[in-house]
Design an enzyme around this catalytic site. Structure first.
Site, short mmCIF file in Angstrom:
data_model
loop_
_atom_site.label_atom_id
_atom_site.label_comp_id
_atom_site.label_asym_id
_atom_site.label_seq_id
_atom_site.Cartn_x
_atom_site.Cartn_y
_atom_site.Cartn_z
CG HIS A 9 -8.99 1.88 11.72
ND1 HIS A 9 -10.07 1.54 11.48
CD2 HIS A 9 -8.69 1.84 13.22
CE1 HIS A 9 -10.79 1.53 12.83
NE2 HIS A 9 -9.95 1.55 13.73
CE1 TYR B 21 -10.86 3.55 3.92
CE2 TYR B 21 -12.39 4.23 2.52
CZ TYR B 21 -11.96 4.27 3.74
OH TYR B 21 -12.79 4.92 4.53
O1 CA2 Z 1 -9.32 3.01 7.31
C1 CA2 Z 1 -10.29 2.29 7.82
O2 CA2 Z 1 -9.92 1.05 7.50
C2 CA2 Z 1 -11.73 2.50 8.33
O3 CA2 Z 1 -11.97 1.72 9.18
C3 CA2 Z 1 -12.59 2.21 7.04
C4 CA2 Z 1 -14.02 2.50 7.19
C5 CA2 Z 1 -14.05 3.95 7.94
O4 CA2 Z 1 -15.52 4.41 8.13
C6 CA2 Z 1 -13.30 4.04 9.19
O5 CA2 Z 1 -13.47 5.38 9.53
C7 CA2 Z 1 -11.87 3.97 8.92
C8 CA2 Z 1 -14.85 2.60 6.01
C9 CA2 Z 1 -14.64 1.47 5.03
C10 CA2 Z 1 -15.20 1.61 3.65
O6 CA2 Z 1 -14.31 0.91 2.90
C11 CA2 Z 1 -14.49 1.40 1.44
C12 CA2 Z 1 -13.45 1.14 0.91
C13 CA2 Z 1 -13.77 1.19 -0.58
C14 CA2 Z 1 -14.65 1.99 -0.92
C15 CA2 Z 1 -15.33 2.53 -0.21
C16 CA2 Z 1 -15.33 2.11 0.96
#
Ligand code: CA2
Length: 149
Positions: free
Chosen positions: A101, A24
């Site tokens: 995303h 991310y």
């Molecule tokens: O890629 C994306 O933006 C997602 O929407 C992010 C979601 C995931 O479940 C989707 O499949 C794709 C997860 C967000 C969690 O974000 C975090 C950020 C940093 C550390 C842990 C989690």
């Protein structure tokens, strides 16, 4: 055109910049909200940003947006892959929305390949990192401008 956009970030996106930088990136949620607000203001839009880990809060925000917003930019997080209720809220208010995303969900686990929003989103930006939020704002603004003319 001037107007207002709602930026919604769903569950766990408050953790941006603190963990999983390989997936991310290193920008925080505050950075993301700032970059989206800057993109919006350069196009004459105000932007209200809300993050919640609770599906019902996100749905309430979507309902409230119908009174004062022209469109919604949403990263629903994991709810993308599970939530009929979020889809129903978005289609129910009828505001055009952009689905964002950060990661390329299609290059990840199979359960991330399905989205309950993809066929009803006006704009989709997938896998462009946090810059995808600015891109989504620009594309949604263009969609709104085109619809008005
Ligand atoms: O890629 C994306 O933006 C997602 O929407 C992010 C979601 C995931 O479940 C989707 O499949 C794709 C997860 C967000 C969690 O974000 C975090 C950020 C940093 C550390 C842990 C989690």
């Amino acid at each position: 055109m001037s107007g207002r956009l709602l930026l919604l970030n769903g569950p766990n996106l408050n953790l941006l910049g603190t963990r999983e930088p390989g997936v991310y990136g290193t920008a925080t949620l505050a950075d993301v909200e700032r970059l989206a607000a800057d993109a919006a203001s350069s196009l004459g839009f105000e932007l209200r940003a809300v993050q919640s880990n609770h599906e019902g809060v996100l749905i309430d925000e979507i309902h409230a947006a119908r009174h004062d917003c022209d469109g919604i930019v949403i990263n629903p997080g994991g709810l993308t892959h599970t939530s009929v209720a979020l889809r129903d809220a978005l289609t129910g208010v009828g505001l055009p929305f952009a689905e964002v995303h950060i990661s390329d969900v299609y290059a990840r686990e199979a359960f991330r390949h399905h989205s309950y929003l993809d066929d009803v989103a006006a704009v989709r930006v997938v896998g462009h990192g946090v810059d995808g939020y600015a891109e989504a704002v620009r594309e949604l603004a263009a969609f709104l401008r085109h619809r008005e003319s």
